[in-house]
Design an enzyme around this catalytic site. Structure first.
Site, PDB file in Angstrom:
ATOM      1  N   ARG A 107      58.141  46.165  17.883  1.00  0.00           N
ATOM      2  CA  ARG A 107      58.834  47.417  17.571  1.00  0.00           C
ATOM      3  C   ARG A 107      60.151  47.520  18.316  1.00  0.00           C
ATOM      4  O   ARG A 107      60.292  47.060  19.440  1.00  0.00           O
ATOM      5  CB  ARG A 107      57.950  48.606  17.971  1.00  0.00           C
ATOM      6  CG  ARG A 107      58.580  49.950  17.635  1.00  0.00           C
ATOM      7  CD  ARG A 107      57.696  51.101  18.025  1.00  0.00           C
ATOM      8  NE  ARG A 107      57.860  51.422  19.437  1.00  0.00           N
ATOM      9  CZ  ARG A 107      57.140  52.331  20.075  1.00  0.00           C
ATOM     10  NH1 ARG A 107      56.191  52.995  19.452  1.00  0.00           N
ATOM     11  NH2 ARG A 107      57.351  52.567  21.348  1.00  0.00           N
ATOM     12  N   CYS A 109      62.881  50.803  19.178  1.00  0.00           N
ATOM     13  CA  CYS A 109      63.016  52.255  19.115  1.00  0.00           C
ATOM     14  C   CYS A 109      64.290  52.632  19.844  1.00  0.00           C
ATOM     15  O   CYS A 109      64.501  52.215  20.985  1.00  0.00           O
ATOM     16  CB  CYS A 109      61.817  52.937  19.769  1.00  0.00           C
ATOM     17  SG  CYS A 109      61.926  54.739  19.743  1.00  0.00           S
TER      18      CYS A 109
END
Length: 129
Positions: A107, A109
């Site tokens: 991920r 972010c």
């Protein structure tokens, strides 16, 4: 059928949330690339007010697309989370963890200057199986 393996390198920093350092997809994979999902309720066209509610809705929208494509959250190998305010990170992360309960996808972010329609969050993904 592809196999997916979580990569966790001891020589790199550990993940600081519900995600992995990397996901390795081997074999012949079927892949789904899902565009960023805003937290718009498809039945009303509106957005909830809080980051928690918006994160739930973005992930529900993502889930609907995954299902339509024959995938599930368990097939997600990579996500990108865009936040209008990085101060919402912990609240978003808590909700995000409810959806990715098995092997955690890789991920990214980060905070952006603005999101469409005044959204607080937008999430995309790549799924493979």
């Amino acid at each position: 059928m592809a196999t997916i393996k979580t990569i966790a390198a001891a020589a790199a920093p550990k993940a600081v949330g519900p995600y992995s350092q990397a996901q390795k997809v081997s074999g012949e994979a079927e892949t789904l690339y899902v565009s960023g999902q805003l937290p718009t309720d498809p039945s009303t066209g509106t957005m909830a007010a809080t980051i928690e509610e918006q994160t739930h809705q973005s992930l529900k929208n993502l889930g609907a697309i995954l299902t339509e494509g024959g995938f599930s959250y368990d097939n997600v190998v990579k996500t990108t989370v865009l936040l209008a305010d990085i101060k919402d990170f912990a609240a978003m992360n808590a909700v995000y963890a409810e959806y990715f309960t098995g092997e955690k996808p890789a991920r990214m972010c980060y905070q952006v200057a603005a999101l469409p329609m005044g959204a607080k969050v937008e999430i995309d993904c790549v799924a493979a199986k």
